[in-house]
Write an enzyme that holds these catalytic residues in place. Structure first.
Site, PDB file in Angstrom:
ATOM      1  CB  SER A 119      -0.857   0.035   1.261  1.00 47.48           C
ATOM      2  OG  SER A 119      -1.760  -1.020   1.279  1.00 47.48           O
ATOM      3  CG  HIS A 140      -1.865  -0.341  -4.468  1.00 51.19           C
ATOM      4  ND1 HIS A 140      -2.031   0.961  -4.080  1.00 51.19           N
ATOM      5  CD2 HIS A 140      -2.348  -1.089  -3.450  1.00 51.19           C
ATOM      6  CE1 HIS A 140      -2.592   0.997  -2.877  1.00 51.19           C
ATOM      7  NE2 HIS A 140      -2.797  -0.237  -2.479  1.00 51.19           N
ATOM      8  CD  GLU A 152      -1.641   4.100  -6.605  1.00 51.46           C
ATOM      9  OE1 GLU A 152      -1.636   3.365  -5.604  1.00 51.46           O
ATOM     10  OE2 GLU A 152      -1.677   5.346  -6.528  1.00 51.46           O
ATOM     11  CG  ASN A 190      -3.074   3.876   0.624  1.00 45.51           C
ATOM     12  OD1 ASN A 190      -4.229   4.014   1.029  1.00 45.51           O
ATOM     13  ND2 ASN A 190      -2.615   2.722   0.169  1.00 45.51           N
TER      14      ASN A 190
HETATM   15  N1  CAA Z   1     -15.445  -9.686  -1.686  1.00 48.89           N
HETATM   16  C1  CAA Z   1     -15.963  -9.895  -2.922  1.00 48.89           C
HETATM   17  N2  CAA Z   1     -17.095  -9.283  -3.365  1.00 48.89           N
HETATM   18  C2  CAA Z   1     -17.720  -8.468  -2.507  1.00 48.89           C
HETATM   19  C3  CAA Z   1     -17.251  -8.216  -1.200  1.00 48.89           C
HETATM   20  C4  CAA Z   1     -16.062  -8.872  -0.805  1.00 48.89           C
HETATM   21  N3  CAA Z   1     -15.518  -8.680   0.402  1.00 48.89           N
HETATM   22  N4  CAA Z   1     -18.099  -7.351  -0.589  1.00 48.89           N
HETATM   23  C5  CAA Z   1     -19.064  -7.069  -1.479  1.00 48.89           C
HETATM   24  N5  CAA Z   1     -18.849  -7.734  -2.637  1.00 48.89           N
HETATM   25  C6  CAA Z   1     -19.634  -7.658  -3.854  1.00 48.89           C
HETATM   26  C7  CAA Z   1     -21.047  -8.197  -3.679  1.00 48.89           C
HETATM   27  O1  CAA Z   1     -21.116  -9.585  -3.917  1.00 48.89           O
HETATM   28  C8  CAA Z   1     -21.813  -7.413  -4.723  1.00 48.89           C
HETATM   29  O2  CAA Z   1     -21.590  -8.007  -5.991  1.00 48.89           O
HETATM   30  P1  CAA Z   1     -22.650  -7.884  -7.203  1.00 48.89           P
HETATM   31  O3  CAA Z   1     -22.746  -6.436  -7.579  1.00 48.89           O
HETATM   32  O4  CAA Z   1     -22.020  -8.719  -8.275  1.00 48.89           O
HETATM   33  O5  CAA Z   1     -23.934  -8.440  -6.697  1.00 48.89           O
HETATM   34  C9  CAA Z   1     -21.122  -6.037  -4.734  1.00 48.89           C
HETATM   35  O6  CAA Z   1     -19.814  -6.265  -4.185  1.00 48.89           O
HETATM   36  C10 CAA Z   1     -21.857  -5.022  -3.878  1.00 48.89           C
HETATM   37  O7  CAA Z   1     -21.989  -5.580  -2.585  1.00 48.89           O
HETATM   38  P2  CAA Z   1     -23.175  -5.281  -1.551  1.00 48.89           P
HETATM   39  O8  CAA Z   1     -24.399  -4.887  -2.316  1.00 48.89           O
HETATM   40  O9  CAA Z   1     -23.259  -6.411  -0.595  1.00 48.89           O
HETATM   41  O10 CAA Z   1     -22.622  -4.119  -0.681  1.00 48.89           O
HETATM   42  P3  CAA Z   1     -22.353  -2.619  -1.003  1.00 48.89           P
HETATM   43  O11 CAA Z   1     -23.165  -2.110  -2.139  1.00 48.89           O
HETATM   44  O12 CAA Z   1     -22.423  -1.987   0.310  1.00 48.89           O
HETATM   45  O13 CAA Z   1     -20.835  -2.616  -1.520  1.00 48.89           O
HETATM   46  C11 CAA Z   1     -18.509  -2.404  -1.187  1.00 48.89           C
HETATM   47  C12 CAA Z   1     -19.789  -3.143  -0.781  1.00 48.89           C
HETATM   48  C13 CAA Z   1     -18.218  -2.662  -2.676  1.00 48.89           C
HETATM   49  C14 CAA Z   1     -17.390  -2.973  -0.357  1.00 48.89           C
HETATM   50  C15 CAA Z   1     -18.733  -0.855  -0.958  1.00 48.89           C
HETATM   51  O14 CAA Z   1     -19.126  -0.641   0.370  1.00 48.89           O
HETATM   52  C16 CAA Z   1     -17.504  -0.047  -1.239  1.00 48.89           C
HETATM   53  O15 CAA Z   1     -17.191   0.270  -2.385  1.00 48.89           O
HETATM   54  N6  CAA Z   1     -16.770   0.344  -0.172  1.00 48.89           N
HETATM   55  C17 CAA Z   1     -15.559   1.136  -0.293  1.00 48.89           C
HETATM   56  C18 CAA Z   1     -14.425   0.233  -0.668  1.00 48.89           C
HETATM   57  C19 CAA Z   1     -13.128   0.986  -0.832  1.00 48.89           C
HETATM   58  O16 CAA Z   1     -13.018   2.190  -0.735  1.00 48.89           O
HETATM   59  N7  CAA Z   1     -12.058   0.199  -1.094  1.00 48.89           N
HETATM   60  C20 CAA Z   1     -10.739   0.730  -1.211  1.00 48.89           C
HETATM   61  C21 CAA Z   1     -10.022   0.633   0.120  1.00 48.89           C
HETATM   62  S1  CAA Z   1      -8.410   1.342   0.059  1.00 48.89           S
HETATM   63  C22 CAA Z   1      -7.472   0.142  -0.639  1.00 48.89           C
HETATM   64  O17 CAA Z   1      -7.907  -0.922  -0.992  1.00 48.89           O
HETATM   65  C23 CAA Z   1      -6.025   0.476  -0.852  1.00 48.89           C
HETATM   66  C24 CAA Z   1      -5.086   0.342   0.276  1.00 48.89           C
HETATM   67  O18 CAA Z   1      -3.888   0.246  -0.004  1.00 48.89           O
HETATM   68  C25 CAA Z   1      -5.502   0.402   1.687  1.00 48.89           C
HETATM   69  P1  NAD Z   2      -3.905  -9.605   5.743  1.00 46.40           P
HETATM   70  O1  NAD Z   2      -3.442  -9.386   7.137  1.00 46.40           O
HETATM   71  O2  NAD Z   2      -5.340  -9.868   5.470  1.00 46.40           O
HETATM   72  O3  NAD Z   2      -3.094 -10.819   5.085  1.00 46.40           O
HETATM   73  C1  NAD Z   2      -1.705 -10.918   5.086  1.00 46.40           C
HETATM   74  C2  NAD Z   2      -1.352 -12.385   4.882  1.00 46.40           C
HETATM   75  O4  NAD Z   2       0.041 -12.486   4.630  1.00 46.40           O
HETATM   76  C3  NAD Z   2      -1.664 -13.243   6.120  1.00 46.40           C
HETATM   77  O5  NAD Z   2      -2.465 -14.342   5.734  1.00 46.40           O
HETATM   78  C4  NAD Z   2      -0.281 -13.689   6.582  1.00 46.40           C
HETATM   79  O6  NAD Z   2      -0.260 -14.987   7.159  1.00 46.40           O
HETATM   80  C5  NAD Z   2       0.486 -13.670   5.263  1.00 46.40           C
HETATM   81  N1  NAD Z   2       1.942 -13.657   5.378  1.00 46.40           N
HETATM   82  C6  NAD Z   2       2.719 -13.034   6.282  1.00 46.40           C
HETATM   83  N2  NAD Z   2       4.020 -13.284   6.005  1.00 46.40           N
HETATM   84  C7  NAD Z   2       4.044 -14.067   4.900  1.00 46.40           C
HETATM   85  C8  NAD Z   2       5.080 -14.653   4.127  1.00 46.40           C
HETATM   86  N3  NAD Z   2       6.357 -14.487   4.463  1.00 46.40           N
HETATM   87  N4  NAD Z   2       4.723 -15.402   3.044  1.00 46.40           N
HETATM   88  C9  NAD Z   2       3.424 -15.566   2.704  1.00 46.40           C
HETATM   89  N5  NAD Z   2       2.407 -15.042   3.423  1.00 46.40           N
HETATM   90  C10 NAD Z   2       2.725 -14.295   4.501  1.00 46.40           C
HETATM   91  O7  NAD Z   2      -3.395  -8.347   4.922  1.00 46.40           O
HETATM   92  P2  NAD Z   2      -4.001  -7.701   3.587  1.00 46.40           P
HETATM   93  O8  NAD Z   2      -5.015  -6.695   3.960  1.00 46.40           O
HETATM   94  O9  NAD Z   2      -4.329  -8.783   2.632  1.00 46.40           O
HETATM   95  O10 NAD Z   2      -2.735  -6.885   3.066  1.00 46.40           O
HETATM   96  C11 NAD Z   2      -1.688  -7.518   2.352  1.00 46.40           C
HETATM   97  C12 NAD Z   2      -0.895  -6.481   1.593  1.00 46.40           C
HETATM   98  O11 NAD Z   2      -1.776  -5.794   0.690  1.00 46.40           O
HETATM   99  C13 NAD Z   2      -0.235  -5.415   2.454  1.00 46.40           C
HETATM  100  O12 NAD Z   2       0.968  -5.031   1.876  1.00 46.40           O
HETATM  101  C14 NAD Z   2      -1.274  -4.274   2.395  1.00 46.40           C
HETATM  102  O13 NAD Z   2      -0.700  -3.025   2.641  1.00 46.40           O
HETATM  103  C15 NAD Z   2      -1.723  -4.404   0.956  1.00 46.40           C
HETATM  104  N6  NAD Z   2      -3.052  -3.838   0.659  1.00 46.40           N
HETATM  105  C16 NAD Z   2      -4.053  -3.945   1.577  1.00 46.40           C
HETATM  106  C17 NAD Z   2      -5.299  -3.415   1.267  1.00 46.40           C
HETATM  107  C18 NAD Z   2      -6.446  -3.513   2.237  1.00 46.40           C
HETATM  108  O14 NAD Z   2      -7.448  -2.812   2.057  1.00 46.40           O
HETATM  109  N7  NAD Z   2      -6.360  -4.333   3.261  1.00 46.40           N
HETATM  110  C19 NAD Z   2      -5.515  -2.807   0.019  1.00 46.40           C
HETATM  111  C20 NAD Z   2      -4.464  -2.745  -0.908  1.00 46.40           C
HETATM  112  C21 NAD Z   2      -3.228  -3.248  -0.561  1.00 46.40           C
END
Ligand code: CAA
Ligand code: NAD
Length: 289
Positions: A119, A140, A152, A190
């Protein structure tokens, strides 16, 4: 080179989603985690997601079975040796990622391309742990992977144009829109998203509003699908803190300091949805504070 076989490291919430979309796009997939219970949980996640698609009539049972047959779970790093592309999605820790990339570099065939789903950790730094920095890139994905359209693509200092082209084409084959960016802390996603989440946590910490009120403001006022605290729980508070730390260290700018409340939650093991407790509690289908 053509990408046929994809290795995915880490079967957590991101890793199992990446494995799923790769298998659905026709790739052979090796999904590796450190313990078999984590591998099994990831495979169950894929089965559940595909079963839901079948129930909704979006996927045939035959295609589900074919996709599932393409995913091979393992705890053995050597099982990745013949992969054309390895996507790493293990915990957001520089030390753990460095170690695994050094090990993989010695195991996986020299022509293979390496991609990290980090991330925020610098791609250039991870690439430097290997002897193939030209074949190293940031790929990403976003959570939940089967739903979110973006990849990304992060170019490290040494990433070659051939690697960019190959991984971009692979992301597109997985049904994603690929956006290219350069390697600076937090990339684009991020750098923009996580300070907003951190600021929302400050609102709770300083008593400006409850988590529910902060989330309602952002959902109803800004049309965000999830409020920032709900989203932080969804991403994982451990991951959110790790990203803030990378931004803070990377820019040496106090505006990226992680909120003490975020630090405290992580110290308590309250990682959000995946641990059952974060800003909200997650039990048996019930969500509350
Ligand atoms: N895994 C797989 N599919 C999923 C799911 C999951 N965990 N959660 C929901 N879905 C699917 C559902 O099956 C449904 O599919 P269909 O359209 O094919 O029927 C669809 O997503 C919509 O689901 P719901 O109607 O149950 O729920 P919702 O409308 O509330 O949507 C959500 C759920 C898509 C998660 C929505 O709440 C959302 O977009 N949330 C924001 C997510 C977001 O911002 N993600 C980015 C996080 S940052 C990141 O990832 C980067 C990082 O590095 C941290
Ligand atoms: P998570 O905690 O759900 O899963 C991490 C997994 O990695 C665990 O199952 C752990 O056992 C495994 N692991 C640890 N060390 C390992 C190794 N040496 N070999 C193989 N597996 C190992 O975490 P996550 O949310 O899936 O995040 C994973 C990566 O993706 C991180 O770098 C995170 O920053 C990135 N990411 C996370 C998100 C998010 O929304 N959670 C979105 C985009 C990117």
């Amino acid at each position: 080179m053509q990408v046929r076989k994809i290795g995915v490291l880490g079967a957590g919430q991101m890793g199992h989603g990446i494995a799923q979309v790769a298998a659905q796009a026709g790739h052979e997939v090796v999904l590796r985690d450190v313990e078999s219970r984590f591998v099994d949980k990831g495979l169950q996640g894929i089965q559940k997601n595909l079963a839901r698609q079948v129930e909704k009539g979006k996927l045939s049972a035959t295609d589900r079975d074919a996709a599932l047959a393409r995913v091979h779970g393992t705890t053995d790093l050597k099982a990745l040796a013949e992969c054309d592309l390895v996507v790493e999605a293990i915990v957001e820790s520089l030390d753990v990622k460095k170690k695994v990339w050094t090990e993989l570099d010695a195991i996986v065939k020299p022509s293979a391309v390496f991609a990290s789903n980090t991330s925020s950790i610098p791609i250039t730094l991870l690439a430097a742990q290997t002897k193939r920095a030209k074949q190293f890139i940031g790929m990403h994905f976003f959570n939940p992977v089967p739903v979110m359209k973006l990849v990304e693509l992060i170019r490290g200092v040494e990433t070659s144009p051939e690697t960019v082209a190959l991984v971009k084409a692979t992301g597109e084959k997985l049904g994603k829109t690929v956006v290219e960016v350069n390697d600076y802390p937090g990339f684009v996603s991020n750098r923009v998203l996580m300070p907003m989440i951190n600021e929302a946590i400050f609102c709770v910490y300083e008593g400006v509003a409850t988590p529910q009120a902060v989330d309602e403001v952002m959902k109803l006022g800004m049309n965000h699908p999830m409020g920032p605290l709900e989203l932080a729980d969804f991403i994982g508070l451990d991951t959110c803190l790790a990203i803030m730390d990378v931004l803070y260290e990377g820019f040496k700018d106090p505006k990226y300091r992680p909120c003490p409340l975020l630090v405290k939650k992580v110290q308590a093991g309250h990682f959000g949805r995946k641990s059952g407790q974060g800003f909200y509690s997650y039990g048996e289908g019930k969500i509350g504070v």
